[in-house]
Design an enzyme around this catalytic site. Structure first.
Site, PDB file in Angstrom:
ATOM      1  N   GLN A 337       0.661  -1.021   0.136  1.00 36.15           N
ATOM      2  CA  GLN A 337       0.037  -0.056   0.228  1.00 36.15           C
ATOM      3  C   GLN A 337       0.855   1.375  -0.009  1.00 36.15           C
ATOM      4  O   GLN A 337       0.470   2.315  -0.722  1.00 36.15           O
ATOM      5  CB  GLN A 337      -0.844  -0.092   1.130  1.00 36.15           C
ATOM      6  CG  GLN A 337      -2.025   0.907   1.071  1.00 36.15           C
ATOM      7  CD  GLN A 337      -3.199   0.514   0.017  1.00 36.15           C
ATOM      8  OE1 GLN A 337      -3.191  -0.803  -0.348  1.00 36.15           O
ATOM      9  NE2 GLN A 337      -3.973   1.393  -0.444  1.00 36.15           N
ATOM     10  N   GLY A 340       2.046   1.938  -3.088  1.00 27.73           N
ATOM     11  CA  GLY A 340       1.012   2.253  -4.266  1.00 27.73           C
ATOM     12  C   GLY A 340       1.425   1.531  -5.579  1.00 27.73           C
ATOM     13  O   GLY A 340       1.526   0.294  -5.587  1.00 27.73           O
ATOM     14  N   GLU A 364       3.722 -25.893   7.729  1.00 25.07           N
ATOM     15  CA  GLU A 364       4.118 -26.341   9.051  1.00 25.07           C
ATOM     16  C   GLU A 364       2.810 -25.992  10.191  1.00 25.07           C
ATOM     17  O   GLU A 364       3.057 -25.525  11.346  1.00 25.07           O
ATOM     18  CB  GLU A 364       5.446 -25.705   9.790  1.00 25.07           C
ATOM     19  CG  GLU A 364       6.763 -26.238   8.595  1.00 25.07           C
ATOM     20  CD  GLU A 364       8.074 -25.970   9.373  1.00 25.07           C
ATOM     21  OE1 GLU A 364       8.148 -26.078  10.449  1.00 25.07           O
ATOM     22  OE2 GLU A 364       9.008 -26.024   8.495  1.00 25.07           O
TER      23      GLU A 364
HETATM   24  N1  COS Z   1       5.028 -33.204  21.462  1.00 27.43           N
HETATM   25  C1  COS Z   1       4.841 -34.277  21.699  1.00 27.43           C
HETATM   26  N2  COS Z   1       4.071 -35.284  21.562  1.00 27.43           N
HETATM   27  C2  COS Z   1       2.744 -34.663  20.838  1.00 27.43           C
HETATM   28  C3  COS Z   1       2.826 -33.230  20.599  1.00 27.43           C
HETATM   29  C4  COS Z   1       3.943 -32.547  20.707  1.00 27.43           C
HETATM   30  N3  COS Z   1       3.794 -31.046  20.380  1.00 27.43           N
HETATM   31  N4  COS Z   1       1.460 -33.014  19.896  1.00 27.43           N
HETATM   32  C5  COS Z   1       0.882 -34.086  20.300  1.00 27.43           C
HETATM   33  N5  COS Z   1       1.571 -35.027  20.622  1.00 27.43           N
HETATM   34  C6  COS Z   1       1.318 -36.600  20.827  1.00 27.43           C
HETATM   35  C7  COS Z   1      -0.109 -36.633  21.748  1.00 27.43           C
HETATM   36  O1  COS Z   1       0.340 -36.409  23.141  1.00 27.43           O
HETATM   37  C8  COS Z   1      -0.837 -37.859  21.504  1.00 27.43           C
HETATM   38  O2  COS Z   1      -0.105 -39.034  22.124  1.00 27.43           O
HETATM   39  P1  COS Z   1      -0.964 -39.886  22.942  1.00 27.43           P
HETATM   40  O3  COS Z   1      -1.987 -40.468  22.045  1.00 27.43           O
HETATM   41  O4  COS Z   1       0.205 -40.869  23.566  1.00 27.43           O
HETATM   42  O5  COS Z   1      -1.458 -38.920  24.249  1.00 27.43           O
HETATM   43  C9  COS Z   1      -0.470 -38.042  19.866  1.00 27.43           C
HETATM   44  O6  COS Z   1       0.790 -37.250  19.627  1.00 27.43           O
HETATM   45  C10 COS Z   1      -1.519 -37.805  19.180  1.00 27.43           C
HETATM   46  O7  COS Z   1      -1.854 -36.250  19.485  1.00 27.43           O
HETATM   47  P2  COS Z   1      -3.558 -35.714  18.904  1.00 27.43           P
HETATM   48  O8  COS Z   1      -4.510 -36.596  19.790  1.00 27.43           O
HETATM   49  O9  COS Z   1      -3.264 -34.160  19.469  1.00 27.43           O
HETATM   50  O10 COS Z   1      -3.370 -35.829  17.447  1.00 27.43           O
HETATM   51  P3  COS Z   1      -4.341 -35.258  16.622  1.00 27.43           P
HETATM   52  O11 COS Z   1      -4.655 -36.133  15.571  1.00 27.43           O
HETATM   53  O12 COS Z   1      -5.674 -35.065  17.172  1.00 27.43           O
HETATM   54  O13 COS Z   1      -3.650 -33.934  15.631  1.00 27.43           O
HETATM   55  C11 COS Z   1      -2.878 -31.712  15.565  1.00 27.43           C
HETATM   56  C12 COS Z   1      -3.137 -32.954  16.399  1.00 27.43           C
HETATM   57  C13 COS Z   1      -4.165 -31.308  14.610  1.00 27.43           C
HETATM   58  C14 COS Z   1      -2.221 -30.834  16.131  1.00 27.43           C
HETATM   59  C15 COS Z   1      -1.838 -32.386  14.298  1.00 27.43           C
HETATM   60  O14 COS Z   1      -2.470 -33.260  13.464  1.00 27.43           O
HETATM   61  C16 COS Z   1      -1.104 -31.206  13.619  1.00 27.43           C
HETATM   62  O15 COS Z   1      -0.372 -30.604  13.884  1.00 27.43           O
HETATM   63  N6  COS Z   1      -1.398 -31.049  12.344  1.00 27.43           N
HETATM   64  C17 COS Z   1      -0.986 -30.396  11.477  1.00 27.43           C
HETATM   65  C18 COS Z   1       0.161 -30.827  10.559  1.00 27.43           C
HETATM   66  C19 COS Z   1       0.986 -29.905  10.092  1.00 27.43           C
HETATM   67  O16 COS Z   1       1.808 -28.918  10.709  1.00 27.43           O
HETATM   68  N7  COS Z   1       1.466 -30.122   8.790  1.00 27.43           N
HETATM   69  C20 COS Z   1       2.243 -29.038   8.064  1.00 27.43           C
HETATM   70  C21 COS Z   1       3.159 -29.875   6.848  1.00 27.43           C
HETATM   71  S1  COS Z   1       4.605 -30.503   7.585  1.00 27.43           S
HETATM   72  S2  COS Z   1       5.759 -29.400   7.026  1.00 27.43           S
END
Ligand code: COS
Length: 384
Positions: A337, A340, A364
């Site tokens: 902006q 311009g 990420e």
């Molecule tokens: N550090 C260590 N362990 C972790 C963690 C972390 N930051 N986050 C989650 N975990 C563990 C959890 O504790 C869980 O373990 P337990 O089952 O033993 O308790 C396990 O991992 C699964 O975690 P969760 O149930 O939270 O998983 P979900 O499937 O609900 O997904 C999200 C969580 C949505 C946060 C995850 O899928 C995510 O980050 N998605 C985005 C992916 C991404 O960033 N992609 C970009 C491409 S890579 S460049």
């Protein structure tokens, strides 16, 4: 945790000169050709950029997170594509091994990653599994002393150049979610490993992504990160905690560059008889950007210090990534902006940054995924 302020100052000064004298002058060429000249990659290796965050015992600089974000602030004053070329070696393409690898895996791969002899790449996302990373379908079926991998990974940064791939694959088909996932190292040249064409992207020209395809790709069992099945999703999440801090730092560096360019332009561009910087409506755009960059920078340094102190920074990393990347988008918009009509032209470079930094809010973990991570952690702490 700055270990040696004097040495860090020398490193940052050297990188500031490299950015100003070598990288910024090549930004246009890199954008036009979608290629970083090999001589610049060689200079990055020479400067140690490929091994910033690899422990010293494996040939890297072993920077603390605080030191690393300070370096990133400086390096991302040039097009983010330059950072991308070496960032996977310090981040997502190497940290699986650094954090959870066996000693043998570390000794085998980290020295080559630190020197830049090979590039590391991180294979999590798939055509049908993006934000819902736990639903990934690439399979790794045990067959004697090997895993046999089948599946496709998508948008994989540096895949065309990489020598080692950290692949999240399902070793236990009976466990549908995160629990059945393992992290496996696949070396370039392994039969059954192939690549799709290089993706055509909105920005980040010169930083390449493509599909990584596994067709009966046999990998030794010794390449299972940490030697334990079912740990791969957690490894990926820990890697992303660090990666998100790095993207937050890159957002700050890019925003600082855009604001510096916009300020210079505002002081030079004369309208209504005076530089546009003297108009209060332009000053508001400059001041809001300055304050938001300062806030993001402070968040990133604080989160980095907490990680160096050994604290769990899942929440802080997501807060920093969300705030800094969104801030960077606002600064990019204001910078265009201020420029311009010139801001809309390729030759001024600001439209390129506008396109480049759009990715920070997506990769990420999108802003919406950061919101989920932050809120879930808050609720977990509240309810125990
Ligand atoms: N550090 C260590 N362990 C972790 C963690 C972390 N930051 N986050 C989650 N975990 C563990 C959890 O504790 C869980 O373990 P337990 O089952 O033993 O308790 C396990 O991992 C699964 O975690 P969760 O149930 O939270 O998983 P979900 O499937 O609900 O997904 C999200 C969580 C949505 C946060 C995850 O899928 C995510 O980050 N998605 C985005 C992916 C991404 O960033 N992609 C970009 C491409 S890579 S460049």
């Amino acid at each position: 945790m700055i270990r040696d302020q004097e040495t860090l100052n020398i490193l940052i000064d050297t990188l500031a000169r490299f950015v100003g004298e070598r990288l910024i002058p090549q930004e246009g060429l890199v954008a036009r050709t979608d290629e970083i000249p090999e001589e610049l990659v060689a200079e990055m290796k020479e400067l140690g950029l490929f091994g910033l965050a690899i422990p010293e015992q494996y040939g890297g600089m072993g920077l603390t997170m605080e030191e690393e974000v300070l370096v990133t602030f400086e390096v991302t004053k040039a097009s983010p594509a330059f950072r991308s070329r070496f960032a996977t070696n310090n981040g997502i393409g190497a940290q699986g091994i650094v954090l959870d690898g066996t000693t043998e895996q570390k000794e085998r791969f980290l020295p080559k990653i630190a020197s830049g002899e090979i590039t590391g790449s991180f294979c999590l996302t798939e055509p049908d599994s993006g934000s819902d990373a736990g639903s990934l379908r690439t399979s790794a079926v045990r067959d004697g002393e090997h895993y046999v991998l089948n599946g496709t990974k998508r948008f994989i940064t540096n895949a065309p150049e990489a020598g080692i791939y950290t692949v999240m694959a399902r070793t236990d088909s009976a466990k549908p979610g995160a629990a059945g996932v393992s992290a496996i190292l696949v070396e370039r040249g392994t039969p059954g490993l192939s690549f799709g064409p290089i993706d055509h992207k909105m920005g980040h020209k010169g930083a390449h992504t493509c599909d990584v395809i596994f067709e009966d790709c046999r990998v030794p069992v010794a390449n299972l990160i940490g030697g334990r099945e079912g740990q791969g999703f957690k490894t990926a999440m820990k890697v992303l905690d660090k990666g998100r801090l790095s993207i937050a730092a890159a957002s700050v560096g890019s925003a600082e560059r855009m604001l510096a360019d916009a300020l210079r332009y505002a002081c030079e561009r004369v309208q209504f008889g005076k530089p546009i910087a003297e108009f209060q409506l332009i000053q508001a755009l400059l001041a809001d950007s300055k304050a938001e960059i300062y806030a993001a920078r402070s968040m990133v340094v604080d989160a980095a210090r907490k990680r160096d102190a050994g604290l769990d920074v899942s929440t802080e990393a997501s807060c920093a990534k969300m705030f800094a990347s969104e801030m960077c988008g606002r600064v990019a918009d204001r910078a265009v902006q201020i420029f311009g009509g010139a801001g809309y032209l390729t030759e001024y470079g600001i439209e390129r940054f506008f396109r480049d930094v759009r990715l920070f809010r997506i990769y990420e973990g999108t802003t919406q995924i950061q919101q989920i991570v932050i809120a879930r952690n808050m609720i977990r702490e509240q309810t125990g």
